[in-house]
Motif scaffolding. Structure first.
Motif, PDB file in Angstrom:
ATOM      1  N   ARG A  81     -13.052  15.899   2.876  1.00  0.00           N
ATOM      2  CA  ARG A  81     -11.631  16.262   2.205  1.00  0.00           C
ATOM      3  C   ARG A  81     -10.615  15.166   2.464  1.00  0.00           C
ATOM      4  NH1 ARG A  81     -11.234  22.811   3.424  1.00  0.00           N
ATOM      5  NH2 ARG A  81     -12.866  23.350   2.284  1.00  0.00           N
ATOM      6  N   GLN A  82     -10.472  14.618   3.715  1.00  0.00           N
ATOM      7  CA  GLN A  82      -9.622  13.582   4.039  1.00  0.00           C
ATOM      8  C   GLN A  82      -9.911  12.312   3.430  1.00  0.00           C
ATOM      9  OE1 GLN A  82      -8.560  14.346   8.056  1.00  0.00           O
ATOM     10  NE2 GLN A  82      -7.351  12.291   8.096  1.00  0.00           N
ATOM     11  N   SER A  83     -11.280  12.169   3.179  1.00  0.00           N
ATOM     12  CA  SER A  83     -11.614  10.891   2.489  1.00  0.00           C
ATOM     13  C   SER A  83     -11.154  10.825   0.942  1.00  0.00           C
ATOM     14  CB  SER A  83     -13.047  10.647   2.428  1.00  0.00           C
ATOM     15  OG  SER A  83     -13.419  10.262   3.933  1.00  0.00           O
ATOM     16  N   LYS A  84     -11.414  12.079   0.291  1.00  0.00           N
ATOM     17  CA  LYS A  84     -10.765  12.148  -0.842  1.00  0.00           C
ATOM     18  C   LYS A  84      -9.333  12.084  -1.194  1.00  0.00           C
ATOM     19  CE  LYS A  84     -13.747  15.405  -3.500  1.00  0.00           C
ATOM     20  NZ  LYS A  84     -14.071  16.581  -4.024  1.00  0.00           N
ATOM     21  N   LEU A  85      -8.538  12.505  -0.143  1.00  0.00           N
ATOM     22  CA  LEU A  85      -7.030  12.413  -0.096  1.00  0.00           C
ATOM     23  C   LEU A  85      -6.896  10.957   0.172  1.00  0.00           C
ATOM     24  CD1 LEU A  85      -6.092  15.567   1.789  1.00  0.00           C
ATOM     25  CD2 LEU A  85      -5.680  15.125  -0.537  1.00  0.00           C
ATOM     26  N   PHE A  86      -7.565  10.209   0.947  1.00  0.00           N
ATOM     27  CA  PHE A  86      -7.013   8.835   1.433  1.00  0.00           C
ATOM     28  C   PHE A  86      -7.547   7.960   0.250  1.00  0.00           C
ATOM     29  CE2 PHE A  86      -9.134   4.691   2.560  1.00  0.00           C
ATOM     30  CZ  PHE A  86      -8.277   4.284   3.290  1.00  0.00           C
ATOM     31  N   ARG A  87      -8.598   8.155  -0.656  1.00  0.00           N
ATOM     32  CA  ARG A  87      -8.792   7.441  -1.819  1.00  0.00           C
ATOM     33  C   ARG A  87      -8.131   7.373  -2.900  1.00  0.00           C
ATOM     34  NH1 ARG A  87     -14.277   9.066  -0.670  1.00  0.00           N
ATOM     35  NH2 ARG A  87     -13.878  10.545  -2.176  1.00  0.00           N
ATOM     36  N   LEU A  88      -7.433   8.842  -2.949  1.00  0.00           N
ATOM     37  CA  LEU A  88      -6.326   9.131  -3.919  1.00  0.00           C
ATOM     38  C   LEU A  88      -4.897   8.236  -3.715  1.00  0.00           C
ATOM     39  CD1 LEU A  88      -5.413  10.811  -6.338  1.00  0.00           C
ATOM     40  CD2 LEU A  88      -4.670  12.450  -4.405  1.00  0.00           C
ATOM     41  N   LEU A  89      -4.588   8.298  -2.510  1.00  0.00           N
ATOM     42  CA  LEU A  89      -3.384   7.565  -2.015  1.00  0.00           C
ATOM     43  C   LEU A  89      -3.636   6.080  -2.072  1.00  0.00           C
ATOM     44  CD1 LEU A  89      -2.503   9.975   1.084  1.00  0.00           C
ATOM     45  CD2 LEU A  89      -1.441   9.733  -1.152  1.00  0.00           C
ATOM     46  N   LEU A  90      -4.894   5.713  -1.735  1.00  0.00           N
ATOM     47  CA  LEU A  90      -5.112   4.306  -1.478  1.00  0.00           C
ATOM     48  C   LEU A  90      -5.035   3.708  -3.041  1.00  0.00           C
ATOM     49  CD1 LEU A  90      -5.644   1.857   0.422  1.00  0.00           C
ATOM     50  CD2 LEU A  90      -7.990   2.361  -0.036  1.00  0.00           C
ATOM     51  N   ALA A  91      -5.556   4.620  -4.269  1.00  0.00           N
ATOM     52  CA  ALA A  91      -5.445   3.994  -5.573  1.00  0.00           C
ATOM     53  C   ALA A  91      -3.949   3.574  -5.857  1.00  0.00           C
ATOM     54  CB  ALA A  91      -5.880   5.025  -6.188  1.00  0.00           C
ATOM     55  N   SER A  92      -3.096   4.033  -5.441  1.00  0.00           N
ATOM     56  CA  SER A  92      -1.653   3.591  -5.698  1.00  0.00           C
ATOM     57  C   SER A  92      -1.631   2.021  -5.339  1.00  0.00           C
ATOM     58  CB  SER A  92      -0.605   4.448  -5.085  1.00  0.00           C
ATOM     59  OG  SER A  92      -0.562   4.407  -3.561  1.00  0.00           O
ATOM     60  N   LEU A  93      -2.317   1.644  -4.100  1.00  0.00           N
ATOM     61  CA  LEU A  93      -2.098   0.205  -3.962  1.00  0.00           C
ATOM     62  C   LEU A  93      -3.684  -0.484  -4.189  1.00  0.00           C
ATOM     63  CD1 LEU A  93      -0.888   0.796  -0.312  1.00  0.00           C
ATOM     64  CD2 LEU A  93       0.406   0.078  -2.283  1.00  0.00           C
ATOM     65  N   ALA A  94      -4.248  -0.011  -5.637  1.00  0.00           N
ATOM     66  CA  ALA A  94      -5.298  -0.760  -5.956  1.00  0.00           C
ATOM     67  C   ALA A  94      -5.207  -2.027  -6.143  1.00  0.00           C
ATOM     68  CB  ALA A  94      -5.954   0.011  -7.217  1.00  0.00           C
ATOM     69  N   ASN A  95      -3.966  -2.438  -6.609  1.00  0.00           N
ATOM     70  CA  ASN A  95      -3.921  -3.718  -7.170  1.00  0.00           C
ATOM     71  C   ASN A  95      -3.831  -4.658  -5.991  1.00  0.00           C
ATOM     72  OD1 ASN A  95      -3.840  -4.160  -9.773  1.00  0.00           O
ATOM     73  ND2 ASN A  95      -1.429  -3.912  -9.850  1.00  0.00           N
ATOM     74  N   VAL A  96      -3.418  -4.331  -4.752  1.00  0.00           N
ATOM     75  CA  VAL A  96      -3.633  -4.963  -3.338  1.00  0.00           C
ATOM     76  C   VAL A  96      -5.012  -5.235  -3.136  1.00  0.00           C
ATOM     77  CG1 VAL A  96      -2.941  -5.138  -1.012  1.00  0.00           C
ATOM     78  CG2 VAL A  96      -1.423  -4.376  -2.750  1.00  0.00           C
ATOM     79  N   LEU A  97      -5.850  -4.262  -3.323  1.00  0.00           N
ATOM     80  CA  LEU A  97      -7.307  -4.456  -2.832  1.00  0.00           C
ATOM     81  C   LEU A  97      -7.942  -5.311  -4.079  1.00  0.00           C
ATOM     82  CD1 LEU A  97      -8.146  -0.512  -2.487  1.00  0.00           C
ATOM     83  CD2 LEU A  97      -7.439  -2.304  -0.661  1.00  0.00           C
ATOM     84  N   ARG A  98      -7.681  -5.211  -5.210  1.00  0.00           N
ATOM     85  CA  ARG A  98      -8.165  -5.733  -6.080  1.00  0.00           C
ATOM     86  C   ARG A  98      -7.812  -7.299  -6.040  1.00  0.00           C
ATOM     87  NH1 ARG A  98      -6.245  -7.731 -11.036  1.00  0.00           N
ATOM     88  NH2 ARG A  98      -7.927  -8.454 -12.552  1.00  0.00           N
ATOM     89  N   SER A  99      -6.551  -7.673  -5.706  1.00  0.00           N
ATOM     90  CA  SER A  99      -6.063  -9.142  -5.390  1.00  0.00           C
ATOM     91  C   SER A  99      -7.194  -9.809  -4.255  1.00  0.00           C
ATOM     92  CB  SER A  99      -4.769  -9.205  -4.921  1.00  0.00           C
ATOM     93  OG  SER A  99      -4.412  -8.708  -3.687  1.00  0.00           O
ATOM     94  N   HIS A 100      -7.403  -8.848  -3.338  1.00  0.00           N
ATOM     95  CA  HIS A 100      -8.554  -9.430  -2.250  1.00  0.00           C
ATOM     96  C   HIS A 100      -9.889  -9.705  -2.886  1.00  0.00           C
ATOM     97  CE1 HIS A 100     -11.286  -8.379   1.202  1.00  0.00           C
ATOM     98  NE2 HIS A 100     -10.909  -9.552   1.429  1.00  0.00           N
ATOM     99  N   ALA A 101     -10.228  -8.791  -3.785  1.00  0.00           N
ATOM    100  CA  ALA A 101     -11.641  -8.906  -4.007  1.00  0.00           C
ATOM    101  C   ALA A 101     -11.687 -10.140  -5.074  1.00  0.00           C
ATOM    102  CB  ALA A 101     -12.070  -7.666  -4.885  1.00  0.00           C
ATOM    103  N   LEU A 102     -10.731 -10.398  -6.016  1.00  0.00           N
ATOM    104  CA  LEU A 102     -10.561 -11.422  -6.632  1.00  0.00           C
ATOM    105  C   LEU A 102     -10.305 -12.922  -6.019  1.00  0.00           C
ATOM    106  CD1 LEU A 102      -8.156 -10.202  -9.438  1.00  0.00           C
ATOM    107  CD2 LEU A 102     -10.556 -10.847  -9.623  1.00  0.00           C
ATOM    108  N   SER A 103      -9.855 -12.907  -4.618  1.00  0.00           N
ATOM    109  CA  SER A 103      -9.508 -14.081  -4.026  1.00  0.00           C
ATOM    110  C   SER A 103     -10.880 -14.642  -3.554  1.00  0.00           C
ATOM    111  CB  SER A 103      -8.585 -13.846  -2.897  1.00  0.00           C
ATOM    112  OG  SER A 103      -9.269 -12.794  -2.120  1.00  0.00           O
ATOM    113  N   LEU A 104     -11.844 -13.812  -3.338  1.00  0.00           N
ATOM    114  CA  LEU A 104     -13.227 -13.873  -3.107  1.00  0.00           C
ATOM    115  C   LEU A 104     -14.120 -14.595  -3.976  1.00  0.00           C
ATOM    116  CD1 LEU A 104     -13.737 -11.139  -0.561  1.00  0.00           C
ATOM    117  CD2 LEU A 104     -13.333 -13.230   0.130  1.00  0.00           C
ATOM    118  N   ARG A 105     -13.757 -14.628  -5.245  1.00  0.00           N
ATOM    119  CA  ARG A 105     -14.386 -15.255  -6.247  1.00  0.00           C
ATOM    120  C   ARG A 105     -14.709 -16.728  -6.051  1.00  0.00           C
ATOM    121  NH1 ARG A 105     -12.719 -12.582 -11.866  1.00  0.00           N
ATOM    122  NH2 ARG A 105     -14.037 -10.690 -11.818  1.00  0.00           N
TER     123      ARG A 105
END
Length: 140
Positions: A81-105
């Motif tokens: 239950r808490q992981s679902k909520l965590f991912r839901l909230l983290l999605a608001s910062l998906a661009n930050v996560l995406r920039s990290h993934a892109l930087s590794l290309r």
């Protein structure tokens, strides 16, 4: 610290800064979620029940990353239950996560890149499942 887009910054430095930002985003969301669950400040969302006994941000991270296992069925249910909520909230910062993934290309860091894209995918899948964007990220 910020790197200008027109600079000739070292790709390793950019990746390091992006990783630090992504880790800070995850930590902020985890601690905020813990605080919200303990203080009772989270609204009840349809289809997303709150955990009966909230896990600490540290415990949740240890379980989520596979360093520890759940002690009982109640903790496993709280983690889900808490992981679902965590991912839901983290999605608001998906661009930050995406920039990290892109930087590794192009840096020949296959494992790190796959893990970074997996985090982006999990966050997006929670808020926009079966969307074209989520599918594109899934292909990365």
């Amino acid at each position: 610290q910020r790197v200008k887009s027109n600079s000739t910054a070292d790709p390793a430095e950019v990746a390091s800064l992006a990783e630090a930002a992504a880790e800070a985003a995850e930590a902020t969301v985890a601690v905020s979620l813990e605080r919200g669950l303990i203080e009772g400040g989270l609204p009840k969302l349809p289809g997303m029940p709150l955990p009966a006994t909230p896990l600490s941000a540290h415990r949740m991270a240890m379980l989520r990353e596979g360093f520890e296992t759940c002690t009982d069925e109640a903790e496993e249910q709280a983690l889900l239950r808490q992981s679902k909520l965590f991912r839901l909230l983290l999605a608001s910062l998906a661009n930050v996560l995406r920039s990290h993934a892109l930087s590794l290309r192009g840096m020949n860091k296959t494992v790190e890149s796959a893990l970074a894209w997996e985090k982006v995918f999990e966050a997006l899948e929670q808020v926009i499942p079966c969307s074209e964007l989520t599918c594109i990220v899934g292909l990365e």
